[in-house]
Design a protein around this motif. Structure first.
Motif, mmCIF file in Angstrom:
data_model
loop_
_atom_site.group_PDB
_atom_site.id
_atom_site.type_symbol
_atom_site.label_atom_id
_atom_site.label_comp_id
_atom_site.label_asym_id
_atom_site.label_seq_id
_atom_site.Cartn_x
_atom_site.Cartn_y
_atom_site.Cartn_z
ATOM 1 N N TYR A 107 44.311 86.302 -29.766
ATOM 2 C CA TYR A 107 44.220 87.994 -29.847
ATOM 3 C C TYR A 107 44.549 88.285 -28.361
ATOM 4 O O TYR A 107 44.113 87.873 -27.403
ATOM 5 C CB TYR A 107 43.109 88.445 -30.279
ATOM 6 C CG TYR A 107 43.035 88.587 -31.736
ATOM 7 C CD1 TYR A 107 42.621 90.250 -32.026
ATOM 8 C CD2 TYR A 107 43.187 87.754 -32.675
ATOM 9 C CE1 TYR A 107 42.932 90.367 -33.371
ATOM 10 C CE2 TYR A 107 43.200 88.233 -34.173
ATOM 11 C CZ TYR A 107 42.958 89.412 -34.391
ATOM 12 O OH TYR A 107 43.012 89.801 -35.774
ATOM 13 N N PHE A 108 45.334 89.334 -28.245
ATOM 14 C CA PHE A 108 45.476 90.160 -26.885
ATOM 15 C C PHE A 108 45.044 91.436 -27.314
ATOM 16 O O PHE A 108 45.905 92.208 -28.200
ATOM 17 C CB PHE A 108 46.982 89.943 -26.428
ATOM 18 C CG PHE A 108 47.250 88.539 -25.818
ATOM 19 C CD1 PHE A 108 46.907 88.426 -24.528
ATOM 20 C CD2 PHE A 108 47.575 87.555 -26.566
ATOM 21 C CE1 PHE A 108 47.337 87.159 -23.694
ATOM 22 C CE2 PHE A 108 48.027 86.239 -26.162
ATOM 23 C CZ PHE A 108 47.831 86.148 -24.667
ATOM 24 N N THR A 109 44.454 92.130 -26.592
ATOM 25 C CA THR A 109 44.077 93.554 -26.815
ATOM 26 C C THR A 109 43.966 93.792 -28.314
ATOM 27 O O THR A 109 44.754 94.836 -28.677
ATOM 28 C CB THR A 109 44.806 94.502 -26.113
ATOM 29 O OG1 THR A 109 46.199 94.352 -26.704
ATOM 30 C CG2 THR A 109 44.708 94.335 -24.602
ATOM 31 N N ASP A 110 43.046 93.196 -28.814
ATOM 32 C CA ASP A 110 42.941 93.628 -30.515
ATOM 33 C C ASP A 110 44.190 93.412 -31.282
ATOM 34 O O ASP A 110 44.094 93.914 -32.345
ATOM 35 C CB ASP A 110 42.291 94.991 -30.676
ATOM 36 C CG ASP A 110 40.999 95.134 -29.828
ATOM 37 O OD1 ASP A 110 40.227 94.203 -29.833
ATOM 38 O OD2 ASP A 110 40.765 96.206 -29.269
ATOM 39 N N TYR A 192 36.838 85.984 -28.247
ATOM 40 C CA TYR A 192 36.907 87.381 -28.606
ATOM 41 C C TYR A 192 35.647 88.169 -29.090
ATOM 42 O O TYR A 192 34.930 87.715 -29.737
ATOM 43 C CB TYR A 192 38.049 87.486 -29.563
ATOM 44 C CG TYR A 192 38.446 88.735 -30.057
ATOM 45 C CD1 TYR A 192 39.129 89.714 -29.248
ATOM 46 C CD2 TYR A 192 38.269 89.183 -31.324
ATOM 47 C CE1 TYR A 192 39.459 90.737 -29.705
ATOM 48 C CE2 TYR A 192 38.846 90.522 -32.023
ATOM 49 C CZ TYR A 192 39.376 91.417 -31.019
ATOM 50 O OH TYR A 192 39.467 92.626 -31.452
#
Length: 242
Positions: A107-110, A192
């Motif tokens: 994941y990147f920023t949700d 995360y």
């Protein structure tokens, strides 16, 4: 056997690299590290019964077969090892830091950028590991993201693919020889929503538990702290809700 040589197989189109790998291992790929890659999948597989969608031939879709795994107690940690390997490559190539969403997504920023599917098969004293990896390079489903959107530039797809398969094999050999402890700290740093309250559901999307994400322990299991203050081990088949 620690032979790191990887045999490469490329399809322009296939139903699923994971299905092809698991169905043909004994007859075509036995006792060799093999990377089966497709530019397009008609029936790509995700975790459980989900499908992996990709409409771009620049996205990286492959299954890596590793037939020499002996450290049975750490089989369930392999999705974390693969995810950690992907993030190591992103950091090495692009100075980019993402997160591991329990227990098999990047994941990147949700937003989901990559997914992992791991299966295994016992053959004598060894376990054959089938690691399916889907990397969104320039296309993603709604609410997801891709590496070029994050970087705002094009990447060298072949460089990325070669780096991924080599790093995964390297880390799998380390896991096989030395166990999970060496990976525990860096994976916890990549976890995360660590320190946040999260809800977990089963495959039928029914609520099972919730709590604060504490850590991945030395056995590769996710520990949460429930409202009563007690720690709980989260079953690997549970899904963390966003």
């Amino acid at each position: 056997m620690n032979n790191k040589q990887i045999v490469d197989i490329l399809f322009d189109e296939i139903d699923s690299t994971q299905t092809y790998a698991t169905s043909n291992y004994s007859s075509l790929f036995k006792d060799q590290i093999t990377a089966i890659r497709a530019l397009f999948q008609t029936d790509g597989r995700g975790q459980h019964t989900k499908k992996w969608e990709s409409k771009s031939k620049r996205n990286i879709l492959f299954t890596l077969i590793y037939p020499y795994f002996k450290n049975f107690q750490y089989i369930n940690t392999i999705p974390l090892i693969v995810a950690h390997s992907v993030l190591q490559v992103y950091n090495n190539l692009y100075d980019l830091n993402g997160s591991i969403k329990w227990f098999n997504d990047i994941y990147f920023t949700d937003k989901k950028q990559a997914g992992i599917l791991v299966q295994s098969e016992i053959t004598g004293q060894d376990v054959v590991i089938f690691m399916g990896v889907g990397i969104n390079v320039d296309w993603n489903i709604e609410n997801g993201t891709n590496i070029e959107a994050i970087l705002n530039k094009q990447v060298n797809v072949e460089e990325l693919y070669n780096s991924l398969k080599e790093k995964i094999v390297h880390n799998l050999i380390l896991l096989n020889e030395n166990g999970f402890k060496q990976f525990q700290k860096p994976i916890n740093q990549q976890l995360y929503r660590k320190g946040e309250k999260c809800v977990f559901v089963n495959q039928e999307q029914k609520y099972v538990c919730e709590g604060i994400l504490e850590e991945i322990n030395q056995d590769g299991m996710l520990i949460i702290r429930e409202a009563n203050g007690l720690n709980r081990v989260v079953d690997i088949n549970l899904k963390m809700m966003i």
